[in-house]
Scaffold this active site. Structure first.
Site, PDB file in Angstrom:
ATOM      1  N   ARG A 157      41.780  34.122  72.275  1.00  0.00           N
ATOM      2  CA  ARG A 157      40.952  33.199  73.416  1.00  0.00           C
ATOM      3  C   ARG A 157      40.043  33.995  74.271  1.00  0.00           C
ATOM      4  NH1 ARG A 157      46.533  31.778  76.729  1.00  0.00           N
ATOM      5  NH2 ARG A 157      47.118  33.702  77.161  1.00  0.00           N
ATOM      6  N   TRP A 170      28.350  43.554  67.340  1.00  0.00           N
ATOM      7  CA  TRP A 170      28.067  42.472  66.515  1.00  0.00           C
ATOM      8  C   TRP A 170      26.644  43.070  65.896  1.00  0.00           C
ATOM      9  CZ3 TRP A 170      30.452  39.199  63.816  1.00  0.00           C
ATOM     10  CH2 TRP A 170      31.707  38.878  64.265  1.00  0.00           C
ATOM     11  N   CYS A 360      38.030  45.612  74.038  1.00  0.00           N
ATOM     12  CA  CYS A 360      39.083  44.653  74.220  1.00  0.00           C
ATOM     13  C   CYS A 360      40.136  44.906  73.379  1.00  0.00           C
ATOM     14  CB  CYS A 360      38.725  43.299  74.563  1.00  0.00           C
ATOM     15  SG  CYS A 360      39.761  41.965  74.600  1.00  0.00           S
ATOM     16  N   CYS A 363      40.735  41.414  71.353  1.00  0.00           N
ATOM     17  CA  CYS A 363      39.736  41.018  70.691  1.00  0.00           C
ATOM     18  C   CYS A 363      39.811  41.930  69.053  1.00  0.00           C
ATOM     19  CB  CYS A 363      38.384  41.467  71.394  1.00  0.00           C
ATOM     20  SG  CYS A 363      38.113  40.486  72.709  1.00  0.00           S
TER      21      CYS A 363
END
Length: 435
Positions: A157, A170, A360, A363
């Site tokens: 989340r 990314w 994170c 993550c």
């Protein structure tokens, strides 16, 4: 007029419809199959002990660049947010940054608490793991930095992980792993929409394998963004935390107008990813049907029950009427096909290393799991003949094998994609209410 209003409403709802490229399937068939039949069964299975514990090393250093993470475990010694004097002209901005940093640390922390009983049980599972050729870098099982994590205690989340560092991840994944068959403006800077638009446009003339690889990565990216929008931190006061759907955040990532037409393409790539992983589950059925295979946790009755649930899901996956035809991949010249297959395998190895650069920790956990799950799906699709030829009982050991880590990541990664498809329906309903 009413017809034009209806069309505009459909656009705002990001209603992706119709056939998918490179597939014989359509969006509506997937929605009905996933949301009404598969999703509820899969969620119940993922709550079982075998599938809820995932071993991961969250402390591996980034092999590509020096990270400047703002978040991590609660007891991490790194403190990137230094106090600023209140008399400084930058104190207001610094205080806001400090607040963001504290939230990111708190929300990005991984809960690694396990009972002593659970720890002892997990140790006994290791001897049931198998070894195999892998598409992902697997953490050293014996490393003191590797630990089991309860996925139910660490849901995917919103964590506050954003900005330049998140985009660097990314950018690197797209830049380094799409075979570079074209020339586009680089890097893929956030909000520079023509860059990603050109990326997908240039792929239109490429072979199906290269298009498929890009679409898998784009679909994974879209799925993660849906999860963050669906479980967004709406209220973080001292007396409560409220998580829920953030329609504005969802629109910012997928609305056709706000993304220069790229948002719906990302959602279509999500459906493509769903088909690939669904096909892998269907192809893996003979491996799991063998009498010698068990979901070992030491609780015989529960293990048998959960294997039955798993086989029911796999049979359901196999019954899907419009599967992706994996024979369209690597079906040309034998040498060229082998080269492309190896390029894909090496690209996934590289992506799994890039995940160690995610600042994170929560993550990083889900990124590593979903990358391994997708890599395992491709491993299954590329091993179809070996799987179909498996004997029901293994005398000398099967030619095709999956480790417990691969099995857990395979089902949980597909669980994330299945959840994303279900959440799209929720967002459509919320957007319809706004109309």
């Amino acid at each position: 007029d009413q017809g034009q209003m209806s069309k505009m409403t459909a656009q705002r709802m990001n209603r992706v419809t119709g056939d998918l490229d490179d597939c014989a399937c359509d969006v509506e068939t997937i929605d009905d199959f996933n949301n009404n039949r598969l999703f509820p069964k899969l969620q119940r299975l993922l709550e079982s002990d075998y599938f809820r514990f995932y071993k991961v090393n969250l402390n591996k250093p980034c092999p590509f660049w020096t990270t400047t993470s703002h978040c991590g475990l609660r007891d991490c010694a790194v403190k990137p947010c230094s106090p600023v004097s209140s008399s400084s002209p930058y104190s207001a901005a610094a205080n806001e940054h400090q607040t963001d940093c504290e939230q990111e640390n708190r929300l990005g922390a991984v809960n690694v608490s396990l009972s002593n009983e659970t720890r002892e049980a997990l140790l006994s599972w290791n001897r049931h793991d198998d070894e195999a050729e892998r598409f992902c870098v697997v953490d050293d099982e014996e490393s003191p930095d590797s630990q089991y994590v309860d996925l139910l205690l660490n849901p995917e989340r919103f964590t506050g992980y954003r900005g330049a560092e998140a985009w660097q991840i990314w950018n690197s994944i797209y830049e380094e792993n799409c075979f570079k068959p074209f020339t586009i403006k680089r890097p893929l800077i956030p909000n520079v929409l023509h860059s990603t638009s050109c990326l997908s446009l240039c792929l239109s003339g490429q072979c199906v394998e290269i298009r498929a690889f890009y679409r898998l990565i784009s679909g994974l990216h879209a799925s993660i963004n849906i999860h963050l929008s669906a479980r967004y931190l709406l209220d973080d006061s001292w007396f409560q935390k409220k998580w829920g759907h953030n329609v504005t955040e969802f629109q910012k990532r997928f609305d056709a107008d706000l993304t220069a037409g790229e948002g719906p393409k990302r959602l279509r790539n999500l459906y493509f990813l769903y088909l690939i992983e669904l096909r892998a589950l269907a192809k893996a059925l003979p491996f799991f049907q063998r009498s010698s295979f068990q979901l070992y946790t030491g609780k015989v009755e529960e293990d048998q029950k959960h294997k039955g649930m798993m086989l029911d899901i796999l049979q359901l996956a196999r019954s899907f009427p419009l599967h992706f035809d994996e024979t369209s991949l690597f079906a040309g010249d034998e040498k060229e096909a082998a080269k492309l297959k190896e390029d894909v395998r090496l690209a996934f190895l590289n992506i799994s290393r890039i995940m160690d650069c995610v600042g994170c920790f929560k993550c990083r956990l889900w990124g590593k799991l979903q990358t391994q799950g997708l890599g395992t799906s491709l491993k299954i699709l590329f091993s179809g003949r070996q799987i179909e030829a498996l004997p029901m009982s293994d005398i000398q050991g099967p030619a095709f094998q999956l480790s417990r880590q691969e099995i857990v990541s395979l089902f949980n990664a597909f669980g994330r994609i299945s959840t994303s498809i279900r959440e799209l329906q929720n967002f459509r309903e919320l957007l319809a209410e706004e109309q």
